[in-house]
Write an enzyme that holds these catalytic residues in place. Structure first.
Site, PDB file in Angstrom:
ATOM      1  N   GLU A 321       0.638  -1.427   0.182  1.00 51.21           N
ATOM      2  CA  GLU A 321       0.010  -0.156   0.566  1.00 51.21           C
ATOM      3  C   GLU A 321       1.053   1.017  -0.003  1.00 51.21           C
ATOM      4  O   GLU A 321       1.556   1.472   0.849  1.00 51.21           O
ATOM      5  CB  GLU A 321      -1.042   0.264   0.916  1.00 51.21           C
ATOM      6  CG  GLU A 321      -2.071  -1.067   1.198  1.00 51.21           C
ATOM      7  CD  GLU A 321      -2.882  -1.234   2.507  1.00 51.21           C
ATOM      8  OE1 GLU A 321      -3.789  -0.506   2.883  1.00 51.21           O
ATOM      9  OE2 GLU A 321      -2.833  -2.115   3.886  1.00 51.21           O
ATOM     10  N   GLU A 330       6.429   0.045   6.484  1.00 50.92           N
ATOM     11  CA  GLU A 330       4.880  -0.659   6.106  1.00 50.92           C
ATOM     12  C   GLU A 330       4.184  -0.036   5.178  1.00 50.92           C
ATOM     13  O   GLU A 330       2.840  -1.052   4.771  1.00 50.92           O
ATOM     14  CB  GLU A 330       3.720   0.757   7.030  1.00 50.92           C
ATOM     15  CG  GLU A 330       4.589   0.826   8.261  1.00 50.92           C
ATOM     16  CD  GLU A 330       3.019   0.072   8.948  1.00 50.92           C
ATOM     17  OE1 GLU A 330       2.331   0.068   8.411  1.00 50.92           O
ATOM     18  OE2 GLU A 330       3.477  -1.047  10.012  1.00 50.92           O
TER      19      GLU A 330
END
Length: 443
Positions: A321, A330
């Protein structure tokens, strides 16, 4: 002479049993499908991708209707989520909850196989105590709305917790929930018991390694051969961090009087790259963790405190993402790229039939193993930059306990030993039984 007319039905029976066996074998493998990105493929392409894999379940963080519709008639189980921001309205207004269920569940079910509704994400760690107190009423209103739609026994209601809901996890047998939320947690567990819904948790061995970056900890976290770590309370030797974390949750549930509550791993994974100060972020380590985790789940050995059954596990994540905030890791958990190619192969594709890393047995211990440390995921681990670790040959040294803090929302072979018979053996045994019955019928 054997009557051939009897043989075809037996072959069909054998084939059906084998297909059932195969389908059941992968039913515990899921994936998280986040969409905080601007480069993802269309939901229809993702649905086809998932059908080409052995992934049986998908967890969404919201209720995107395009994704839910794209997964219709695929047979893939879907977990949908109500956002933390929806909790106050869900808790205070049963009509709002009914409309929410009508729009996001009833409108799609049963073509889209919705199996769980999660209300909020890691709410118990919120500093907003009003939100914490509203969590259970929101879950109850969603459950009542499902019951009113005659879906209460088919779709479960839960919420997702970070490992930091545990105040104690070292050793696993001493697992305990944070006493400051004791009454709220007990009420939530009563809800799970009454409705047969699962307790959903996010264990991340990756973050445990960030807090203890010794080489032997890396091998313990990656399911690689290691001396093991002993739970001083039970004498059980753990061979990987995942089992230790899950068993710590089981112990906490048992201590509260809810040992039979089902545990579901809502998130776990390993990033294949990260910032310079994020230790262990590499393609090899990500492939080792996810591949060995899948192999461990397929072995059906379970955990030491819950043997013989693999917990439903949702791997984080289907795609990177690229718009997520936070450290570089992340944005680097994806199993697949936006062009639908694999980031690395962990044996999920049906077409290539690439196996996950094969089981291996750990070498004999040269010295007694050290006590185990199971650590909830930290929000932003700060660790010194050191060279990448290698697998040690020396005996393991004592583990320093790590402070639990919350996380916001190439591999050596696995040590798991399969107890499940090969598919070919199952087919042979069924065929032998079929032909034996044939002989009996002819006599």
């Amino acid at each position: 002479m054997r009557k051939s007319s009897h043989i075809i039905p037996y072959f069909l029976l054998c084939s059906s049993l084998l297909c059932f066996y195969s389908a059941r074998a992968e039913s515990f493998i899921g994936v998280n499908y986040g969409i905080v990105a601007d480069n993802l493929p269309p939901p229809e392409a993702t649905a086809k991708l998932l059908q080409s894999t052995s992934i049986e379940k998908v967890r969404l963080y919201g209720t995107d209707p395009g994704i839910i519709k794209a997964l219709a008639n695929t047979g893939i189980g879907i977990v949908i989520g109500a956002a933390n921001g929806d909790i106050p309205a869900l808790a205070s207004d049963p009509e709002f909850a009914g409309n929410w269920v009508g729009s996001n569940v009833v409108a799609h079910y049963p073509a889209s196989k919705i199996i769980v509704v999660t209300v909020g994400n890691e709410v118990m760690l919120s500093t907003d105590q009003n939100l914490v107190s509203q969590l259970l009423p929101a879950m109850q209103n969603v459950q009542n709305a499902l019951n009113a739609a005659s879906l209460g026994g088919k779709i479960k209601v839960s919420t997702v917790h970070a490992m930091a809901v545990l105040s104690q996890s070292d050793p696993p047998s001493s697992g305990a929930f944070n006493p400051k939320n004791g009454d709220t947690m007990k009420a939530l567990l009563e809800f799970h018991k009454a409705n047969g819904s699962p307790f959903m948790i996010n264990p991340y061995p990756f973050f445990a390694y960030q807090g203890d970056s010794r080489p032997e900890t890396l091998s313990f976290c990656l399911f690689q051969p290691n001396p093991g770590r002993v739970d001083s309370g039970t004498g059980i030797k753990y061979m990987n961090m995942f089992d230790a974390q899950v068993d710590a949750v089981h112990s906490a549930l048992k201590a509260m009087g809810f040992k039979d509550t089902e545990i579901v791993v809502a998130e776990t994974g390993w990033p294949y790259k990260g910032d310079s100060n994020e230790l262990g972020t590499s393609m090899d380590n990500a492939k080792a963790y996810n591949g060995n985790l899948i192999n461990h789940l397929r072995s059906m050995v379970g955990t030491p405190l819950m043997p013989g059954k693999s917990v439903d596990t949702y791997i984080f994540a289907l795609y990177d993402e690229n718009l997520k905030p936070g450290p570089g890791s992340e944005r680097a958990f994806g199993l697949f790229k936006p062009d639908l190619s694999m980031t690395y192969d962990v044996g999920l594709s049906k077409s290539t039939q690439s196996p996950a890393p094969s089981p291996d047995i750990p070498a004999p211990l040269a010295a007694p193993p050290a006590p185990i440390t199971v650590t909830p995921a930290p929000t932003t681990p700060v660790v010194p930059l050191i060279p990448a670790p290698t697998i040690p040959t020396a005996p393991i040294i004592p583990v320093t306990p790590m402070n639990p803090t919350p996380r916001p929302a190439a591999g050596i072979r696995s040590i798991a030993i399969s107890c499940r018979p090969p598919r070919s053996l199952v087919l042979i045994l069924v065929m032998i039984l079929a032909f034996t019955l044939e002989e009996v019928l002819e006599d």
